[in-house]
Enzyme design. Structure first.
Site, PDB file in Angstrom:
ATOM      1  N   SER A   1       1.037   8.130   4.787  1.00 18.71           N
ATOM      2  CA  SER A   1      -0.109   8.600   5.569  1.00 18.71           C
ATOM      3  C   SER A   1      -1.347   8.846   4.720  1.00 18.71           C
ATOM      4  O   SER A   1      -2.464   8.809   5.235  1.00 18.71           O
ATOM      5  CB  SER A   1       0.262   9.899   6.306  1.00 18.71           C
ATOM      6  OG  SER A   1       1.208   9.626   7.306  1.00 18.71           O
TER       7      SER A   1
ATOM      8  N   TRP B   1       8.513   0.221   2.213  1.00 21.55           N
ATOM      9  CA  TRP B   1       8.279  -0.274   3.573  1.00 21.55           C
ATOM     10  C   TRP B   1       7.335  -1.465   3.584  1.00 21.55           C
ATOM     11  O   TRP B   1       6.542  -1.634   4.524  1.00 21.55           O
ATOM     12  CB  TRP B   1       7.749   0.832   4.497  1.00 21.55           C
ATOM     13  CG  TRP B   1       8.741   1.907   4.718  1.00 21.55           C
ATOM     14  CD1 TRP B   1       8.626   3.212   4.359  1.00 21.55           C
ATOM     15  CD2 TRP B   1      10.028   1.773   5.338  1.00 21.55           C
ATOM     16  NE1 TRP B   1       9.776   3.900   4.699  1.00 21.55           N
ATOM     17  CE2 TRP B   1      10.654   3.036   5.307  1.00 21.55           C
ATOM     18  CE3 TRP B   1      10.721   0.689   5.895  1.00 21.55           C
ATOM     19  CZ2 TRP B   1      11.927   3.254   5.817  1.00 21.55           C
ATOM     20  CZ3 TRP B   1      11.995   0.909   6.406  1.00 21.55           C
ATOM     21  CH2 TRP B   1      12.580   2.182   6.368  1.00 21.55           C
TER      22      TRP B   1
ATOM     23  N   THR C   1       0.655   6.817  11.853  1.00 22.24           N
ATOM     24  CA  THR C   1       1.510   7.445  12.864  1.00 22.24           C
ATOM     25  C   THR C   1       0.654   7.943  14.036  1.00 22.24           C
ATOM     26  O   THR C   1      -0.575   8.023  13.940  1.00 22.24           O
ATOM     27  CB  THR C   1       2.236   8.659  12.259  1.00 22.24           C
ATOM     28  OG1 THR C   1       1.232   9.590  11.827  1.00 22.24           O
ATOM     29  CG2 THR C   1       3.101   8.270  11.058  1.00 22.24           C
TER      30      THR C   1
ATOM     31  N   GLU D   1       1.219   1.629  10.060  1.00 27.15           N
ATOM     32  CA  GLU D   1      -0.226   1.449  10.326  1.00 27.15           C
ATOM     33  C   GLU D   1      -0.845   2.710  10.921  1.00 27.15           C
ATOM     34  O   GLU D   1      -1.782   2.636  11.724  1.00 27.15           O
ATOM     35  CB  GLU D   1      -0.493   0.269  11.279  1.00 27.15           C
ATOM     36  CG  GLU D   1       0.295  -0.971  11.004  1.00 27.15           C
ATOM     37  CD  GLU D   1      -0.062  -1.652   9.702  1.00 27.15           C
ATOM     38  OE1 GLU D   1      -0.970  -1.149   9.008  1.00 27.15           O
ATOM     39  OE2 GLU D   1       0.573  -2.657   9.368  1.00 27.15           O
TER      40      GLU D   1
ATOM     41  N   LEU E   1       0.834  -1.211   0.000  1.00 27.42           N
ATOM     42  CA  LEU E   1       0.000   0.000   0.000  1.00 27.42           C
ATOM     43  C   LEU E   1       0.870   1.263   0.000  1.00 27.42           C
ATOM     44  O   LEU E   1       0.754   2.117  -0.870  1.00 27.42           O
ATOM     45  CB  LEU E   1      -0.924  -0.019   1.230  1.00 27.42           C
ATOM     46  CG  LEU E   1      -1.822   1.200   1.421  1.00 27.42           C
ATOM     47  CD1 LEU E   1      -2.870   1.295   0.311  1.00 27.42           C
ATOM     48  CD2 LEU E   1      -2.534   1.151   2.789  1.00 27.42           C
TER      49      LEU E   1
ATOM     50  N   LEU F   1      -6.142  -2.585   7.371  1.00 28.77           N
ATOM     51  CA  LEU F   1      -5.322  -1.872   8.363  1.00 28.77           C
ATOM     52  C   LEU F   1      -5.966  -1.926   9.742  1.00 28.77           C
ATOM     53  O   LEU F   1      -5.276  -2.000  10.761  1.00 28.77           O
ATOM     54  CB  LEU F   1      -5.104  -0.415   7.955  1.00 28.77           C
ATOM     55  CG  LEU F   1      -4.213  -0.135   6.729  1.00 28.77           C
ATOM     56  CD1 LEU F   1      -4.038   1.371   6.531  1.00 28.77           C
ATOM     57  CD2 LEU F   1      -2.860  -0.802   6.847  1.00 28.77           C
TER      58      LEU F   1
HETATM   59  P1  TGC Z   1     -11.623   8.849   4.034  1.00 27.98           P
HETATM   60  O1  TGC Z   1     -12.361   9.806   3.152  1.00 27.98           O
HETATM   61  O2  TGC Z   1     -11.637   9.030   5.491  1.00 27.98           O
HETATM   62  O3  TGC Z   1     -12.076   7.371   3.688  1.00 27.98           O
HETATM   63  C1  TGC Z   1     -12.006   6.850   2.375  1.00 27.98           C
HETATM   64  C2  TGC Z   1     -12.854   5.595   2.393  1.00 27.98           C
HETATM   65  O4  TGC Z   1     -12.267   4.668   3.317  1.00 27.98           O
HETATM   66  C3  TGC Z   1     -13.202   4.419   4.388  1.00 27.98           C
HETATM   67  N1  TGC Z   1     -12.402   4.338   5.606  1.00 27.98           N
HETATM   68  C4  TGC Z   1     -12.298   3.208   6.304  1.00 27.98           C
HETATM   69  N2  TGC Z   1     -12.836   2.002   6.118  1.00 27.98           N
HETATM   70  C5  TGC Z   1     -12.521   1.047   7.008  1.00 27.98           C
HETATM   71  N3  TGC Z   1     -11.692   1.277   8.042  1.00 27.98           N
HETATM   72  C6  TGC Z   1     -11.126   2.458   8.252  1.00 27.98           C
HETATM   73  N4  TGC Z   1     -10.284   2.644   9.273  1.00 27.98           N
HETATM   74  C7  TGC Z   1     -11.424   3.507   7.364  1.00 27.98           C
HETATM   75  N5  TGC Z   1     -11.025   4.799   7.256  1.00 27.98           N
HETATM   76  C8  TGC Z   1     -11.654   5.295   6.172  1.00 27.98           C
HETATM   77  C9  TGC Z   1     -14.151   5.592   4.367  1.00 27.98           C
HETATM   78  O5  TGC Z   1     -15.387   5.243   4.948  1.00 27.98           O
HETATM   79  C10 TGC Z   1     -14.274   5.852   2.896  1.00 27.98           C
HETATM   80  O6  TGC Z   1     -15.091   4.840   2.350  1.00 27.98           O
HETATM   81  P2  TGC Z   1     -16.008   5.155   1.076  1.00 27.98           P
HETATM   82  O7  TGC Z   1     -16.723   3.873   0.814  1.00 27.98           O
HETATM   83  O8  TGC Z   1     -16.902   6.278   1.484  1.00 27.98           O
HETATM   84  O9  TGC Z   1     -15.091   5.540  -0.033  1.00 27.98           O
HETATM   85  O10 TGC Z   1     -10.165   8.810   3.482  1.00 27.98           O
HETATM   86  P3  TGC Z   1      -9.045   9.762   3.722  1.00 27.98           P
HETATM   87  O11 TGC Z   1      -8.198   9.678   2.522  1.00 27.98           O
HETATM   88  O12 TGC Z   1      -9.552  11.116   4.148  1.00 27.98           O
HETATM   89  O13 TGC Z   1      -8.348   9.030   4.957  1.00 27.98           O
HETATM   90  C11 TGC Z   1      -7.764   9.725   5.909  1.00 27.98           C
HETATM   91  C12 TGC Z   1      -6.910   8.811   6.812  1.00 27.98           C
HETATM   92  C13 TGC Z   1      -5.762   9.628   7.329  1.00 27.98           C
HETATM   93  C14 TGC Z   1      -7.777   8.314   7.940  1.00 27.98           C
HETATM   94  C15 TGC Z   1      -6.334   7.603   6.056  1.00 27.98           C
HETATM   95  O14 TGC Z   1      -5.668   8.054   4.922  1.00 27.98           O
HETATM   96  C16 TGC Z   1      -5.366   6.827   6.892  1.00 27.98           C
HETATM   97  O15 TGC Z   1      -5.743   5.975   7.719  1.00 27.98           O
HETATM   98  N6  TGC Z   1      -4.056   7.031   6.701  1.00 27.98           N
HETATM   99  C17 TGC Z   1      -2.998   6.234   7.328  1.00 27.98           C
HETATM  100  C18 TGC Z   1      -2.701   5.095   6.421  1.00 27.98           C
HETATM  101  C19 TGC Z   1      -1.710   4.156   7.053  1.00 27.98           C
HETATM  102  O16 TGC Z   1      -1.914   3.652   8.127  1.00 27.98           O
HETATM  103  N7  TGC Z   1      -0.629   3.897   6.308  1.00 27.98           N
HETATM  104  C20 TGC Z   1       0.420   3.023   6.738  1.00 27.98           C
HETATM  105  C21 TGC Z   1       0.182   1.614   6.226  1.00 27.98           C
HETATM  106  S1  TGC Z   1       1.488   0.572   6.689  1.00 27.98           S
HETATM  107  C22 TGC Z   1       1.971  -0.057   5.203  1.00 27.98           C
HETATM  108  O17 TGC Z   1       1.470   0.216   4.180  1.00 27.98           O
HETATM  109  C23 TGC Z   1       2.999  -1.055   5.205  1.00 27.98           C
HETATM  110  S2  TGC Z   1       2.180  -2.536   5.090  1.00 27.98           S
HETATM  111  C24 TGC Z   1       2.646  -3.193   6.547  1.00 27.98           C
HETATM  112  C25 TGC Z   1       3.965  -3.876   6.362  1.00 27.98           C
HETATM  113  O18 TGC Z   1       4.201  -4.406   5.270  1.00 27.98           O
HETATM  114  O19 TGC Z   1       4.742  -3.928   7.349  1.00 27.98           O
END
Ligand code: TGC
Length: 395
Positions: free
Chosen positions: A149, A173, A376, A374, A142, A250
């Site tokens: 983020s 990552w 910050t 996952e 991802l 996530l």
């Molecule tokens: P937003 O507009 O809030 O939501 C977009 C769509 O996603 C839905 N949604 C969720 N669904 C399930 N669980 C959740 N926790 C959800 N959060 C949002 C939401 O309902 C919406 O659905 P739909 O059907 O209406 O389209 O989206 P946004 O872009 O404003 O999101 C903001 C934010 C900051 C919450 C989000 O971008 C976020 O959580 N960012 C952090 C991402 C993260 O944790 N990245 C690190 C991943 S670690 C990695 O990739 C490495 S893999 C692990 C490894 O290999 O070690």
């Protein structure tokens, strides 16, 4: 680990905090199995593996045979365990090293959950039994080099070409990617973000371990290049549309961190207590001083609060009532407090605290990664800020 730190098998903290009384027999069984695995199979070599940046691949089928891979999923060879059992397994594995809890998270909570929840039956039959047994490894692609983020800003694309999809982009990552058999790759398409199951042997897929890490050194995280990677139409996950697909995976991984980080904290607290009892300064054990006792008491309080919060979230999850915002409370709290506990433990250990004779500096370094992936601290604060105010402050 050597000396006073390695000779103990029972956690001092467990003697004080009777978590057992809040658990079912089945949950205690999973915890005990995970603790035995961590003690017998991970701890004996973890310091050396961390130092040598070595991932002990042969443990993967052993984890599978013990039921820890995709253990919260049902069918396809998965154990179908409850959320609290899974959390306890994460806690015990991370008490040994965050890298091994991360392995179980990436394989089970991310890659297998994506396939289990969003895959076709054919995709599930093809991949899940081998992943549950540990014969096959999966990764979850991802995050990108430009940042993790804001997955909405991902640059990786998948375009239709006849009966195929062609994927171009880069990921960073990504845990396990260089040893994975299958990658769950998230990419923008004309119809929004979709997930694709990419066998890592596919031409154009290349994963390179990031070897400059000073954290999670017994684990593997990679850069991935996707250069005109061609997969059949059937490689797309039919059930995942938009970012809610990867975000819901996530949620699962973050839930494991809520528990796991408390395992790292417990290990650090144990090391500090052992040291406080044994180390004499000014003619008496440092544990007989008020300053050290106050630190240990504060560490224990945060550990107990963290585990009770994890248990509460686990019970909510088992009832199907756990929300993403509640998971953010847990992820933010567990990792932040585990880092504080690890840092205090390091101080109590004095100069020895920075050596590999104790697990504390390794946990401290690992937890810096756990704090970042996952979501910050800041992302979880903003998720909670949005939940509290109804106002979006991400941008
Ligand atoms: P937003 O507009 O809030 O939501 C977009 C769509 O996603 C839905 N949604 C969720 N669904 C399930 N669980 C959740 N926790 C959800 N959060 C949002 C939401 O309902 C919406 O659905 P739909 O059907 O209406 O389209 O989206 P946004 O872009 O404003 O999101 C903001 C934010 C900051 C919450 C989000 O971008 C976020 O959580 N960012 C952090 C991402 C993260 O944790 N990245 C690190 C991943 S670690 C990695 O990739 C490495 S893999 C692990 C490894 O290999 O070690």
């Amino acid at each position: 680990m050597t000396g006073e730190a390695s000779s103990r098998r029972v956690s001092f903290v467990d003697e004080v905090f009777d978590l057992d009384g809040l658990l079912s027999d089945e949950e205690r069984g999973w915890q005990s199995k995970a603790r035995s695995f961590a003690t017998e199979r991970i701890l004996p070599t973890i310091e050396q593996d961390f130092e040598n940046q070595y991932f002990r691949r042969e443990l993967v089928p052993e984890l599978g045979a013990a039921g820890f891979l995709g253990m919260h999923l049902t069918g396809y060879g998965c154990a179908g365990a409850g959320a609290v059992s899974y959390g306890l397994a994460c806690l015990e594995l991370e008490a040994a090293d965050s890298g091994w809890r991360t392995f179980v998270s990436v394989q089970g909570s991310l890659a297998m959950t994506a396939i289990h929840r969003f895959g076709s039956d054919e995709q599930r039959q093809r991949w899940l039994p081998g992943m549950a047994s540990g014969s096959w490894v999966g990764c979850f692609a991802l995050t990108e080099p430009t940042g993790g983020s804001d997955p909405a800003g991902m640059l990786t694309t998948a375009r239709r070409d006849g009966d195929d999809w062609v994927i171009d982009g880069a990921k960073r990552w990504i845990g396990l990617a260089s040893i994975a058999d299958v990658a769950v790759v998230w990419a923008h398409t004309d119809a929004g973000v979709r997930g694709f199951l990419v066998p890592t042997s596919t031409t154009g897929f290349a994963a390179t371990p990031i070897d400059t890490k000073l954290s999670m050194r017994a684990s593997i995280q990679c850069d991935i290049r996707l250069d005109a990677v061609r997969v059949p139409y059937s490689a797309m996950l039919p059930g995942a549309r938009g970012l809610s697909g990867p975000f819901s995976c996530l949620n699962e991984a973050r839930f494991g961190i809520v528990w796991g980080a408390m395992g790292a904290a417990r290990s650090c607290l144990d090391a500090a207590i052992g040291r406080a009892r044994a180390r004499e300064v000014f003619g008496k054990p440092i544990g007989a001083t008020q300053l050290i006792q106050a630190k240990l008491a504060d560490m224990l309080v945060e550990y107990e609060k963290g585990v009770l919060l994890a248990l509460h979230l686990g019970r909510l999850k088992e009832r199907g009532a756990l929300t993403p915002a509640q998971i953010s409370v847990g992820k933010l709290n567990s990792v932040r407090e585990a880092l504080r506990i690890a840092s205090e433990a390091r101080a109590i250990l004095g100069g020895d605290g920075v050596t590999s004779e104790f697990p504390v500096m390794r946990h401290l370094a690992n937890l810096e990664s756990v704090r970042t992936y996952e979501g910050t601290d800041e992302i979880h604060q903003l998720i909670l800020g949005r939940a509290l105010t109804g106002l979006n402050a991400f941008a």
